[in-house]
Design a protein around this motif. Sequence first.
Motif, PDB file in Angstrom:
ATOM      1  N   GLU A  24       0.835  -1.206   0.000  1.00 11.59           N
ATOM      2  CA  GLU A  24       0.000   0.000   0.000  1.00 11.59           C
ATOM      3  C   GLU A  24       0.871   1.258   0.000  1.00 11.59           C
ATOM      4  N   LEU A  25       1.940   1.231   0.781  1.00 12.02           N
ATOM      5  CA  LEU A  25       2.848   2.383   0.828  1.00 12.02           C
ATOM      6  C   LEU A  25       3.658   2.518  -0.458  1.00 12.02           C
ATOM      7  N   LEU A  26       3.942   1.399  -1.113  1.00 14.23           N
ATOM      8  CA  LEU A  26       4.726   1.412  -2.350  1.00 14.23           C
ATOM      9  C   LEU A  26       3.934   1.862  -3.568  1.00 14.23           C
ATOM     10  N   ARG A  27       2.642   1.619  -3.560  1.00 17.26           N
ATOM     11  CA  ARG A  27       1.814   1.861  -4.747  1.00 17.26           C
ATOM     12  C   ARG A  27       2.083   3.210  -5.407  1.00 17.26           C
ATOM     13  N   PRO A  28       2.162   4.322  -4.665  1.00 14.97           N
ATOM     14  CA  PRO A  28       2.388   5.615  -5.328  1.00 14.97           C
ATOM     15  C   PRO A  28       3.779   5.754  -5.964  1.00 14.97           C
ATOM     16  N   THR A  29       4.716   4.908  -5.575  1.00 14.52           N
ATOM     17  CA  THR A  29       6.083   5.047  -6.087  1.00 14.52           C
ATOM     18  C   THR A  29       6.381   4.132  -7.269  1.00 14.52           C
ATOM     19  N   ILE A  30       5.489   3.207  -7.559  1.00 15.56           N
ATOM     20  CA  ILE A  30       5.667   2.256  -8.654  1.00 15.56           C
ATOM     21  C   ILE A  30       4.864   2.770  -9.856  1.00 15.56           C
ATOM     22  N   PRO A  31       5.412   2.684 -11.068  1.00 13.26           N
ATOM     23  CA  PRO A  31       4.660   3.160 -12.239  1.00 13.26           C
ATOM     24  C   PRO A  31       3.258   2.563 -12.306  1.00 13.26           C
ATOM     25  N   ALA A  32       2.302   3.359 -12.757  1.00 13.28           N
ATOM     26  CA  ALA A  32       0.887   2.947 -12.775  1.00 13.28           C
ATOM     27  C   ALA A  32       0.648   1.724 -13.648  1.00 13.28           C
ATOM     28  N   MET A  33       1.478   1.497 -14.660  1.00 15.84           N
ATOM     29  CA  MET A  33       1.252   0.347 -15.540  1.00 15.84           C
ATOM     30  C   MET A  33       1.764  -0.960 -14.938  1.00 15.84           C
ATOM     31  N   VAL A  34       2.381  -0.876 -13.758  1.00 15.75           N
ATOM     32  CA  VAL A  34       2.824  -2.077 -13.047  1.00 15.75           C
ATOM     33  C   VAL A  34       1.821  -2.347 -11.924  1.00 15.75           C
ATOM     34  N   GLU A  35       1.192  -3.498 -12.001  1.00 16.06           N
ATOM     35  CA  GLU A  35       0.206  -3.884 -10.990  1.00 16.06           C
ATOM     36  C   GLU A  35       0.904  -4.667  -9.882  1.00 16.06           C
ATOM     37  N   LEU A  36       0.624  -4.303  -8.642  1.00 16.44           N
ATOM     38  CA  LEU A  36       1.151  -5.032  -7.492  1.00 16.44           C
ATOM     39  C   LEU A  36       0.046  -5.920  -6.940  1.00 16.44           C
ATOM     40  N   ARG A  37       0.324  -7.216  -6.822  1.00 13.78           N
ATOM     41  CA  ARG A  37      -0.652  -8.171  -6.290  1.00 13.78           C
ATOM     42  C   ARG A  37      -0.059  -8.895  -5.091  1.00 13.78           C
ATOM     43  N   ALA A  38      -0.952  -9.312  -4.197  1.00 13.99           N
ATOM     44  CA  ALA A  38      -0.531 -10.098  -3.037  1.00 13.99           C
ATOM     45  C   ALA A  38      -1.458 -11.292  -2.886  1.00 13.99           C
ATOM     46  N   ALA A  39      -0.874 -12.471  -2.749  1.00 13.49           N
ATOM     47  CA  ALA A  39      -1.624 -13.697  -2.474  1.00 13.49           C
ATOM     48  C   ALA A  39      -1.309 -14.076  -1.036  1.00 13.49           C
ATOM     49  N   ILE A  40      -2.250 -13.776  -0.152  1.00 15.56           N
ATOM     50  CA  ILE A  40      -2.031 -13.973   1.279  1.00 15.56           C
ATOM     51  C   ILE A  40      -3.112 -14.915   1.804  1.00 15.56           C
ATOM     52  N   PRO A  41      -2.759 -16.157   2.130  1.00 16.55           N
ATOM     53  CA  PRO A  41      -3.763 -17.073   2.667  1.00 16.55           C
ATOM     54  C   PRO A  41      -4.146 -16.693   4.094  1.00 16.55           C
ATOM     55  N   GLU A  42      -5.335 -17.085   4.475  1.00 18.26           N
ATOM     56  CA  GLU A  42      -5.806 -16.822   5.843  1.00 18.26           C
ATOM     57  C   GLU A  42      -5.101 -17.760   6.818  1.00 18.26           C
ATOM     58  N   GLY A  43      -4.953 -17.294   8.035  1.00 17.07           N
ATOM     59  CA  GLY A  43      -4.449 -18.145   9.109  1.00 17.07           C
ATOM     60  C   GLY A  43      -2.954 -18.370   9.127  1.00 17.07           C
ATOM     61  N   LEU A  44      -2.196 -17.521   8.458  1.00 15.14           N
ATOM     62  CA  LEU A  44      -0.744 -17.670   8.526  1.00 15.14           C
ATOM     63  C   LEU A  44      -0.258 -17.377   9.947  1.00 15.14           C
ATOM     64  N   PRO A  45       0.648 -18.187  10.466  1.00 13.75           N
ATOM     65  CA  PRO A  45       1.188 -17.882  11.794  1.00 13.75           C
ATOM     66  C   PRO A  45       2.176 -16.723  11.712  1.00 13.75           C
ATOM     67  N   ASP A  46       2.348 -16.048  12.822  1.00 14.40           N
ATOM     68  CA  ASP A  46       3.374 -15.009  12.889  1.00 14.40           C
ATOM     69  C   ASP A  46       4.749 -15.656  12.767  1.00 14.40           C
ATOM     70  N   VAL A  47       5.714 -14.876  12.333  1.00 12.68           N
ATOM     71  CA  VAL A  47       7.107 -15.324  12.274  1.00 12.68           C
ATOM     72  C   VAL A  47       7.941 -14.405  13.157  1.00 12.68           C
ATOM     73  N   ALA A  48       9.070 -14.897  13.615  1.00 12.24           N
ATOM     74  CA  ALA A  48       9.987 -14.064  14.389  1.00 12.24           C
ATOM     75  C   ALA A  48      10.875 -13.331  13.396  1.00 12.24           C
ATOM     76  N   GLY A  49      10.862 -12.024  13.457  1.00 11.56           N
ATOM     77  CA  GLY A  49      11.672 -11.258  12.518  1.00 11.56           C
ATOM     78  C   GLY A  49      11.730  -9.796  12.890  1.00 11.56           C
ATOM     79  N   ASP A  50      12.445  -9.067  12.082  1.00 15.46           N
ATOM     80  CA  ASP A  50      12.591  -7.621  12.246  1.00 15.46           C
ATOM     81  C   ASP A  50      11.601  -6.959  11.289  1.00 15.46           C
ATOM     82  N   PRO A  51      10.546  -6.323  11.803  1.00 19.25           N
ATOM     83  CA  PRO A  51       9.539  -5.726  10.925  1.00 19.25           C
ATOM     84  C   PRO A  51      10.112  -4.715   9.934  1.00 19.25           C
TER      85      PRO A  51
END
Length: 84
Positions: A24-51
């Motif tokens: 969502e934050l990247l959308r304005p910085t990427i050319p409009a002719m490039v579509e950004l998609r996300a495939a995010i399944p429900e119920g993913l567990p959290d991971v340990a990481g640096d946000p």
Amino acid sequence: FSRPGEEPDAQPVALGAALAEALELLRPTIPAMVELRAAIPEGLPDVAGDPVGISQVITNLATNAAQAIGRRAGVVTFALEPVA
């Protein structure tokens, strides 16, 4: 993704939410002719990481992909899936 001598700040991260927010934050910085998609399944567990580090990786991947597409139309898809 840390400098020598620095320990990464690992904490629980919801990757789906982190990915959606980064795109969502990247959308304005990427050319409009490039579509950004996300495939995010429900119920993913959290991971340990640096946000911040995870957000940087997503940003770099999306930016590099958009640059590789160039001045043409294209789609960049980020897909998450659990791995046991």
